[in-house]
Design an enzyme around this catalytic site. Structure first.
Site, PDB file in Angstrom:
ATOM      1  N   ASP A 269      63.797  29.738   6.921  1.00  0.00           N
ATOM      2  CA  ASP A 269      64.773  30.829   7.029  1.00  0.00           C
ATOM      3  C   ASP A 269      64.507  31.717   5.834  1.00  0.00           C
ATOM      4  O   ASP A 269      64.407  31.216   4.714  1.00  0.00           O
ATOM      5  CB  ASP A 269      66.203  30.290   6.889  1.00  0.00           C
ATOM      6  CG  ASP A 269      66.655  29.483   8.090  1.00  0.00           C
ATOM      7  OD1 ASP A 269      65.868  29.316   9.027  1.00  0.00           O
ATOM      8  OD2 ASP A 269      67.808  29.004   8.077  1.00  0.00           O
ATOM      9  N   ASP A 427      72.894  29.552  18.512  1.00  0.00           N
ATOM     10  CA  ASP A 427      73.644  29.167  17.306  1.00  0.00           C
ATOM     11  C   ASP A 427      75.075  28.786  17.689  1.00  0.00           C
ATOM     12  O   ASP A 427      76.010  29.572  17.476  1.00  0.00           O
ATOM     13  CB  ASP A 427      73.699  30.352  16.320  1.00  0.00           C
ATOM     14  CG  ASP A 427      72.328  30.760  15.828  1.00  0.00           C
ATOM     15  OD1 ASP A 427      71.598  29.907  15.333  1.00  0.00           O
ATOM     16  OD2 ASP A 427      71.989  31.956  15.963  1.00  0.00           O
TER      17      ASP A 427
HETATM   18  O1  1PR Z   1      70.159  36.836  15.904  1.00  0.00           O
HETATM   19  O2  1PR Z   1      67.968  37.469  16.849  1.00  0.00           O
HETATM   20  O3  1PR Z   1      68.693  38.325  14.629  1.00  0.00           O
HETATM   21  O4  1PR Z   1      68.052  35.939  14.959  1.00  0.00           O
HETATM   22  C1  1PR Z   1      68.507  35.412  13.754  1.00  0.00           C
HETATM   23  C2  1PR Z   1      67.959  34.050  13.589  1.00  0.00           C
HETATM   24  O5  1PR Z   1      68.281  33.616  12.276  1.00  0.00           O
HETATM   25  C3  1PR Z   1      68.533  33.046  14.565  1.00  0.00           C
HETATM   26  O6  1PR Z   1      67.489  32.186  14.989  1.00  0.00           O
HETATM   27  C4  1PR Z   1      69.536  32.252  13.733  1.00  0.00           C
HETATM   28  O7  1PR Z   1      69.555  30.887  14.100  1.00  0.00           O
HETATM   29  C5  1PR Z   1      68.983  32.386  12.328  1.00  0.00           C
HETATM   30  N1  1PR Z   1      70.025  32.447  11.297  1.00  0.00           N
HETATM   31  C6  1PR Z   1      70.889  33.458  11.100  1.00  0.00           C
HETATM   32  N2  1PR Z   1      71.646  33.179  10.026  1.00  0.00           N
HETATM   33  C7  1PR Z   1      71.271  31.983   9.562  1.00  0.00           C
HETATM   34  C8  1PR Z   1      71.826  31.294   8.392  1.00  0.00           C
HETATM   35  O8  1PR Z   1      71.462  30.167   8.068  1.00  0.00           O
HETATM   36  N3  1PR Z   1      72.727  31.950   7.686  1.00  0.00           N
HETATM   37  N4  1PR Z   1      69.608  30.367  10.225  1.00  0.00           N
HETATM   38  C9  1PR Z   1      70.244  31.516  10.370  1.00  0.00           C
HETATM   39  C10 1PR Z   1      69.789  29.331  11.063  1.00  0.00           C
HETATM   40  C11 1PR Z   1      67.902  28.152  11.518  1.00  0.00           C
HETATM   41  C12 1PR Z   1      67.710  26.784  11.755  1.00  0.00           C
HETATM   42  C13 1PR Z   1      67.645  25.929  10.508  1.00  0.00           C
HETATM   43  C14 1PR Z   1      67.992  24.575  11.000  1.00  0.00           C
HETATM   44  C15 1PR Z   1      67.577  23.418  10.270  1.00  0.00           C
HETATM   45  N5  1PR Z   1      68.968  28.341  10.667  1.00  0.00           N
HETATM   46  O9  1PR Z   1      66.620  26.716  12.605  1.00  0.00           O
HETATM   47  O10 1PR Z   1      66.514  26.146   9.823  1.00  0.00           O
HETATM   48  O11 1PR Z   1      69.362  24.614  11.270  1.00  0.00           O
HETATM   49  O12 1PR Z   1      68.263  23.269   9.085  1.00  0.00           O
HETATM   50  P1  1PR Z   1      68.409  21.833   8.439  1.00  0.00           P
HETATM   51  O13 1PR Z   1      67.242  21.024   8.869  1.00  0.00           O
HETATM   52  O14 1PR Z   1      68.370  22.070   6.950  1.00  0.00           O
HETATM   53  O15 1PR Z   1      69.717  21.291   8.899  1.00  0.00           O
HETATM   54  P2  1PR Z   1      68.774  37.201  15.640  1.00  0.00           P
END
Ligand code: 1PR
Length: 551
Positions: A269, A427
């Site tokens: 991310d 999400d």
């Molecule tokens: O909505 O098309 O602009 O895409 C935005 C992308 O960014 C989406 O895939 C959304 O999931 C991701 N995203 C947005 N905000 C966050 C945040 O953390 N604040 N990240 C975010 C979500 C992605 C996961 C993560 C896992 C594993 N995180 O794939 O890496 O949950 O984490 P872990 O193993 O540490 O538990 P758009």
């Protein structure tokens, strides 16, 4: 790849009319005469007919120290010292371009003369007589047999995506370093083995039933898998094709590959921090700011370095998510495109990129379609793109109207690049005390929407998503394991692959998700960034538990 209509084909075909006044037969005669004087060249010729992303292959060829000369005319095919044909797109469109440009005849002559050739994916399929893809459509007819679609009647998902094993049928020097290790496939059509094409088949692969994984006759090779995305093993295939004199002896068999492996994906991310630097970050339940007075964005490293590290450590794919893409214009984010360009030069497994893919009008009033945004990601090195927010809006609209307009980002991008290249990132956040449901959110979890993860998954499959990246906001960053109920709910609802995400905190969480659900892949972030567990240890554990993974 399949199921694709190509705007770019048309433009290529138009350009190609420049040489259409030269009939293929006259071209062949002249070049055959001049071929005697051609000396071996220190480069490889690439037949890229403009249908899609072959950047990964270009990167892999350059990485191996070769220069690339592009085919512009049929003559370039006939003059090639060594030709690679990475078929991209749909069978019918590809044949159409080949026929219109006279390249079909040039290719047939080149191959019949046993000149060094490597067809990749569709570049292998086009050598056969017919394809059922939007057809039957006639192929080049050099190999007897038919290309047919996988079907899901035996319980297998129609796309064959991921790392699978080859059964070697005969010596094919370019496969000699594969041994019993996996290669990366992504396709939903496959060439069917038969008695008529037996003498061509150098290996098969099993996905519900056997299909042709590679062919070889003399100097003519073709592979259904993607060597440019198959890590070291794939690079060895390209190297052996490019450097026939340095093939050396056959390597001893390594590995225990026997079937489609479960994938382990590292996710980065990233976003710009308050100083303007692009950093890899990772939050707890989507909050990526430190709990300090400064409240700064958590900085876990540099994206290019980390992706290279995870590739070497055995990640089967790397995902980049621009988590603030929903508010910024992604194409304005040049550092992010640079990251992708640099990462793809040294990472030879699939790269997925997401964040902010949607139609956009910039401050000067210039309109960009989501397809243009995605195309720029592909051009910069992405193999797949991932859509979050915009897919939720598209699904809501579809469920309301029951009409597939073809205009959503999801539909447009999968029509042009194939649905295997389009991931939908969900999400959800569990909601409700008595009747719990998984409420979908947009804008990085900031806004809840009136649609559940189950309904969303089903709708985006109908709108031609190729894969689902299934997050869970409550589990994210907690290290307490994946949400097994959610993953079962979604993977039982759709027939496309589901990537389980959020919550990995120990190796046992990976074996749990693969034994208790049908997930095709498990994605994790924090556990890898914090260096708690290397990817190799996750894979070692999975192997010990009897779960097949790529090593
Ligand atoms: O909505 O098309 O602009 O895409 C935005 C992308 O960014 C989406 O895939 C959304 O999931 C991701 N995203 C947005 N905000 C966050 C945040 O953390 N604040 N990240 C975010 C979500 C992605 C996961 C993560 C896992 C594993 N995180 O794939 O890496 O949950 O984490 P872990 O193993 O540490 O538990 P758009």
């Amino acid at each position: 790849m399949e199921g694709v209509a190509f705007a770019s084909f048309t433009s290529f075909a138009t350009k190609s009319l420049l040489f259409s006044s030269l009939s293929p037969s006259s071209i062949i005669t002249r070049s055959q005469k001049s071929r005697k004087n051609i000396s071996p060249k220190p480069f490889v010729t690439l037949l890229d007919y403009g249908a899609g992303n072959v950047r990964s292959l270009r990167n892999a060829i350059r990485y191996l120290g070769f220069k690339i000369e592009d085919v512009r005319t049929p003559k370039d095919i006939l003059n090639a010292g060594r030709l690679i044909f990475p078929g991209v797109g749909a069978f019918a469109s590809a044949m159409d371009v080949l026929v219109k440009t006279g390249m079909d005849e040039a290719l047939c002559t080149y191959i019949r003369n046993d000149r060094p050739f490597l067809g990749i994916c569709l570049g292998l399929q086009l050598l056969f007589e017919y394809s059922e893809e939007n057809g039957p459509v006639k192929g080049l007819g050099l190999i007897p047999g038919v290309v047919g679609r996988f079907n899901s009647s035996n319980g297998f998902r129609v796309h064959h995506i991921g790392w699978n094993a080859l059964q070697i049928a005969k010596d094919s020097e370019i496969l000699d370093e594969i041994g019993d290790r996996h290669d990366y496939f992504v396709h939903s059509y496959r060439a069917i083995p038969s008695d008529d094409n037996k003498e061509w088949v150098s290996s098969t692969c099993n996905y519900g039933y056997d299909f042709i994984a590679s062919i070889r006759r003399g100097n003519v090779h073709g592979v259904q898998f993607h060597p440019e995305k198959s890590g070291d093993v794939g690079l060895s295939v390209l190297r052996r094709f490019l450097h026939p004199n340095s093939r050396g002896t056959k390597r001893p068999t390594q590995g225990k590959a026997s079937k489609l492996a479960k994938r382990v994906i590292a996710c980065l991310d990233f976003r710009t921090n308050d100083k303007g630097d692009l950093v890899v970050t990772k939050g707890d339940q989507y909050d990526v700011r430190e709990q300090t007075k400064e409240n700064e964005v958590r900085n876990l490293g540099k994206p290019v370095e980390l992706s290279g590290h995870y590739y070497k450590d055995g990640a089967d794919e790397v995902s980049f998510l621009n988590i603030t893409g929903f508010r910024d214009f992604p194409l304005g984010d040049l550092p992010m495109l640079q990251v992708l360009r640099h990462a793809s030069q040294n990472v030879f497994v699939p790269l997925t990129v997401g964040g902010g893919i949607r139609d956009f009008t910039d401050a000067n009033g210039r309109y960009y379609s989501s397809l243009e945004v995605a195309s720029e990601y592909f051009r910069s090195g992405a193999d797949k793109i991932s859509i979050g927010t915009d897919a939720v809006y598209a699904a809501e609209e579809y469920l309301k109207t029951k009409v597939k307009t073809g205009k959503s980002s999801l539909e447009q991008i999968s029509r042009v690049y194939g649905n295997q290249a389009v991931v939908v990132s969900i999400d959800p956040r569990p909601n409700g005390e008595v009747y719990a449901w998984y409420q979908c959110t947009v804008n990085g979890g900031r806004e809840g929407r009136p649609i559940g993860a189950y309904e969303l998954a089903k709708a985006v499959e109908e709108l031609r998503a190729g894969e689902i990246l299934l997050n869970c906001i409550d589990c994210d960053g907690q290290g307490k394991g994946f949400d097994i109920d959610l993953i079962n709910l979604i993977s039982d609802a759709v027939s496309i692959p589901v990537i389980a995400s959020s919550g990995a905190g120990a190796v046992k969480h990976f074996s749990e998700v693969f034994t208790k659900t049908n997930a095709s892949a498990a994605l994790a972030a924090g556990i890898f960034h914090r260096k708690e567990v290397p990817i190799q240890s996750v894979k070692g554990h999975l192997l010990k538990e009897g779960i097949e993974v790529r090593i």
